[in-house]
Design an enzyme around this catalytic site. Structure first.
Site, PDB file in Angstrom:
ATOM      1  CG  LEU A 232      -1.820  -1.282   1.601  1.00  0.00           C
ATOM      2  CD1 LEU A 232      -2.623  -1.158   2.569  1.00  0.00           C
ATOM      3  CD2 LEU A 232      -2.477  -1.699   0.070  1.00  0.00           C
TER       4      LEU A 232
ATOM      5  NE  ARG B  12       1.445  10.525  10.746  1.00  0.00           N
ATOM      6  CZ  ARG B  12       1.368   9.339  11.003  1.00  0.00           C
ATOM      7  NH1 ARG B  12       1.666   8.968  12.411  1.00  0.00           N
ATOM      8  NH2 ARG B  12       0.699   8.219  10.449  1.00  0.00           N
TER       9      ARG B  12
ATOM     10  N   GLY C 229      -1.064   0.480  15.989  1.00  0.00           N
ATOM     11  CA  GLY C 229      -2.371  -0.280  16.718  1.00  0.00           C
ATOM     12  C   GLY C 229      -1.883  -1.311  17.409  1.00  0.00           C
TER      13      GLY C 229
ATOM     14  CG  ASN D   3      -0.877  -4.222  12.660  1.00  0.00           C
ATOM     15  OD1 ASN D   3      -0.394  -5.196  12.268  1.00  0.00           O
ATOM     16  ND2 ASN D   3      -1.776  -3.523  12.049  1.00  0.00           N
TER      17      ASN D   3
ATOM     18  CG  ASN E  35      51.476  12.588 -22.028  1.00  0.00           C
ATOM     19  OD1 ASN E  35      51.062  11.922 -20.718  1.00  0.00           O
ATOM     20  ND2 ASN E  35      51.744  13.767 -22.020  1.00  0.00           N
TER      21      ASN E  35
HETATM   22  C1  UD1 Z   1      -0.940   1.545  10.096  1.00  0.00           C
HETATM   23  C2  UD1 Z   1      -1.965   0.650  10.814  1.00  0.00           C
HETATM   24  C3  UD1 Z   1      -1.378   0.452  12.173  1.00  0.00           C
HETATM   25  C4  UD1 Z   1       0.054  -0.060  12.454  1.00  0.00           C
HETATM   26  C5  UD1 Z   1       0.762   0.826  11.519  1.00  0.00           C
HETATM   27  C6  UD1 Z   1       2.004   0.128  11.277  1.00  0.00           C
HETATM   28  C7  UD1 Z   1      -4.019   0.608   9.825  1.00  0.00           C
HETATM   29  C8  UD1 Z   1      -5.690   1.107  10.068  1.00  0.00           C
HETATM   30  N1  UD1 Z   1      -3.334   0.779  10.848  1.00  0.00           N
HETATM   31  O1  UD1 Z   1      -1.212   2.719  10.801  1.00  0.00           O
HETATM   32  O2  UD1 Z   1      -2.281  -0.684  13.020  1.00  0.00           O
HETATM   33  O3  UD1 Z   1       0.348  -0.215  13.864  1.00  0.00           O
HETATM   34  O4  UD1 Z   1       0.302   1.043  10.443  1.00  0.00           O
HETATM   35  O5  UD1 Z   1       3.422   0.998  10.671  1.00  0.00           O
HETATM   36  O6  UD1 Z   1      -3.915   0.086   8.771  1.00  0.00           O
HETATM   37  N2  UD1 Z   1      -2.310   3.798   2.512  1.00  0.00           N
HETATM   38  C9  UD1 Z   1      -2.947   3.726   1.078  1.00  0.00           C
HETATM   39  N3  UD1 Z   1      -4.121   4.199   1.033  1.00  0.00           N
HETATM   40  C10 UD1 Z   1      -4.781   4.582   2.315  1.00  0.00           C
HETATM   41  C11 UD1 Z   1      -4.169   4.846   3.389  1.00  0.00           C
HETATM   42  C12 UD1 Z   1      -3.184   4.327   3.649  1.00  0.00           C
HETATM   43  O7  UD1 Z   1      -2.245   3.262   0.329  1.00  0.00           O
HETATM   44  O8  UD1 Z   1      -6.281   5.172   1.911  1.00  0.00           O
HETATM   45  C13 UD1 Z   1      -1.020   3.321   2.554  1.00  0.00           C
HETATM   46  C14 UD1 Z   1      -0.090   4.553   2.921  1.00  0.00           C
HETATM   47  O9  UD1 Z   1       0.490   5.113   2.014  1.00  0.00           O
HETATM   48  C15 UD1 Z   1       1.160   3.813   3.829  1.00  0.00           C
HETATM   49  C16 UD1 Z   1       0.265   2.738   4.514  1.00  0.00           C
HETATM   50  O10 UD1 Z   1      -0.970   2.578   3.736  1.00  0.00           O
HETATM   51  O11 UD1 Z   1       2.115   3.328   2.968  1.00  0.00           O
HETATM   52  C17 UD1 Z   1       0.151   2.696   5.988  1.00  0.00           C
HETATM   53  O12 UD1 Z   1      -0.746   3.857   6.064  1.00  0.00           O
HETATM   54  P1  UD1 Z   1      -0.487   4.988   7.469  1.00  0.00           P
HETATM   55  O13 UD1 Z   1      -1.346   5.981   7.261  1.00  0.00           O
HETATM   56  O14 UD1 Z   1       0.898   5.217   7.388  1.00  0.00           O
HETATM   57  O15 UD1 Z   1      -1.028   3.916   8.585  1.00  0.00           O
HETATM   58  P2  UD1 Z   1      -0.537   4.085  10.005  1.00  0.00           P
HETATM   59  O16 UD1 Z   1      -1.363   4.993  10.572  1.00  0.00           O
HETATM   60  O17 UD1 Z   1       0.558   3.839  10.127  1.00  0.00           O
HETATM   61 CA    CA Z   2       2.585   4.183   8.685  1.00  0.00          CA
END
Ligand code: UD1
Ligand code: CA
Length: 474
Positions: free
Chosen positions: A8, A15, A145, A175, A383
């Protein structure tokens, strides 16, 4: 069992406070997403589906440019509705006929190792769980999480820190964001995810409670080392993971027989190969697909990208080199600039303030001082004197210069390209070469030297006021 992978990478990464998609920020000289994809390809997941959204075009182009596109597909998530929604978009890309297991990771988790994935997938298979994920125990779970277990110690749910009760927040097991499930389970369960949470998003993590609600088993694979799972959400975390990755690369190189005079200032890419007994001085960056031979010395302050360097070559202080090949036993620098397409055959000497571009330099040939050799080929044992310049650009086009074997090209020679100088040619210093020179010639374009006795005194006489020691303004 066939394995597919989903990573993903659609989020902007709020941030990071950046105009650039998070997964394009670099670690050890390469976009984060490269580090996240390599382990998936290493465990032979096929297809690997990358979910793109923010700056989808750029992310796609960068990935396509670096990886053989065969096994990689892109799923588009135009609006980021959460990790669960992103996984749904990815599943739409997976052929209906695919019956195997699916590994899901996040693109912002670049330190995951292939060996860990293999152990995890093995444990997932053996457990018979419908869904597995990797957890880690921390003293403080921070923003991760939380893994909530029931009275029997079975995993009941993952609760995001934002949605957690104070009791749940106190849980240390978190997680990591690495999941495995059958394609069949994902097809049936992803649609059941709702968005009733603090962020109003579809959380992938809700799959845990959904599986349990259906009476299915969920297995948490508890990993010992958290460093592999550190997710990057801010520039500070980017810097911390970068330092961790760099330390790992440097440790591996040193263990394999490379000396790093100061590992703290050695910035070496993950794909770089370096032979034994090579010594790398301070403040050196070696990037891309560079391959450095054995017994090479790089004194320090160098930026090298996609270079091949032969055994025993010596790069003195202050080198910039890109997309070029330096043969064995060469001496380069100090302060030399080898641009793309430079090929030094071997035993060459490229001295200070020499710039080369698309230049093939034959065995034993030297250009020791202050030269520009562009769009040129120079033979063997020639050279190239101080200040020799290939005049390759007429304002519209670039032209080639060819110089043969065993030539003496005198200092301050200009070669007006296109032009060809044969073998065994002696070019007198200060010559402007305008047309081809046959083998074995002496060539010169000077005015004959003349002397005018007493000229200097007359000259001063004419400019009395400016005479040395005279009353000129200073
Ligand atoms: C997520 C987990 C959390 C875990 C953590 C580990 C969920 C709801 N939470 O939180 O439990 O502890 O990762 O690092 O999954 N992304 C998409 N599309 C979206 C949203 C996110 O592609 O609509 C991708 C982001 O680009 C990123 C990844 O998913 O690469 C994780 O998303 P992020 O928002 O960083 O999740 P966390 O809040 O870190
Ligand atoms: Ca993350």
């Amino acid at each position: 069992m066939p394995l597919a992978a989903i990573t993903l990478a659609a989020g902007l990464g709020t941030r990071m406070r950046s105009g650039r998609a998070k997964v394009l920020h670099e670690l050890a000289g390469e976009p984060m997403i490269f580090h996240s994809l390599r382990p998936l390809l290493a465990v032979r997941a096929n297809p690997v589906i990358v979910v793109v959204g923010h700056q989808a075009e750029q992310v796609q182009a960068v990935v396509r440019g670096a990886f053989d596109s065969a096994g990689i597909r892109f799923a588009h998530q135009d609006v980021q509705r959460g990790t669960g929604h992103a996984a749904m978009c990815a599943m739409d890309c997976l052929p209906r006929s695919f019956e195997g297991q699916v590994l899901i990771t996040y693109g912002d988790m670049p330190r995951l190792q292939p060996g860990t994935i293999s152990s995890f997938m093995r444990a997932h298979g053996e457990s018979g769980a419908a869904l597995s994920f990797i957890s880690v125990k921390l003293d403080d779970g921070g923003a991760y999480g939380r893994v909530v277990r029931d009275d029997d110690g079975q995993v009941a749910a993952i609760v995001e820190a934002r949605d957690a009760t104070p009791d749940q927040r106190a849980i240390g097991e978190i997680n990591t964001g690495v999941y495995a499930a059958s394609a069949a389970f994902l097809r049936s369960a992803l649609g059941a995810i709702g968005s009733g949470n603090a962020q109003g998003e579809y959380y992938l993590t809700d799959l845990v409670a959904i599986a349990r609600g259906r009476g299915l088993m969920v297995n948490a694979f508890v990993a010992a080392d958290f460093s592999e799972f550190a997710g990057i959400n801010s520039r500070e975390e980017l810097a911390a993971v970068n330092a961790d990755l760099r330390a790992a690369i440097n440790a591996r190189l040193m263990a394999s027989g490379v000396t790093l005079i100061d590992p703290a200032t050695a910035y070496i890419g993950e794909q770089v190969e370096i032979g034994i007994d090579t010594i790398i001085g301070p403040n050196v960056q070696i990037l891309g697909r560079s391959r450095i031979g054995c017994g090479v010395r790089i004194d320090g302050t160098a930026w090298l990208s996609d270079v091949v360097i032969g055994d025993r070559s010596h790069l003195k202080i202050g080198i910039r080199a890109e997309q070029c090949r330096i043969g064995p036993d060469c001496e380069v620098g100090p302060f030399a600039h080898l641009r793309e397409g430079t090929e030094l055959e071997g035993r060459n000497r490229i001295g200070n303030f020499v710039e080369t571009k698309k230049a093939r330099i034959g065995w034993g040939t030297k250009a020791s001082h202050l030269s520009y050799l562009g769009d040129a080929s120079v033979g063997r044992e020639t050279n190239v004197g101080c200040g020799v310049i290939t005049v390759n650009y007429d304002g519209y086009e670039k032209h080639r210069t060819e110089i043969g074997d065993r030539c003496m090209v005198g200092c301050d020679t200009q070669l007006i390209a296109p032009v060809k100088v044969g073998n065994d040619v002696y070019v007198a210093s200060g010559t402007t070469i305008l047309r081809d020179v046959p083998d074995g010639c002496l060539v010169m374009s000077h005015h004959p030297q003349r002397e005018k006795p007493g000229w200097t005194a007359n000259w001063h006489q004419r400019h009395k006021a400016n005479q040395p020691g005279g009353d000129s303004e200073s």
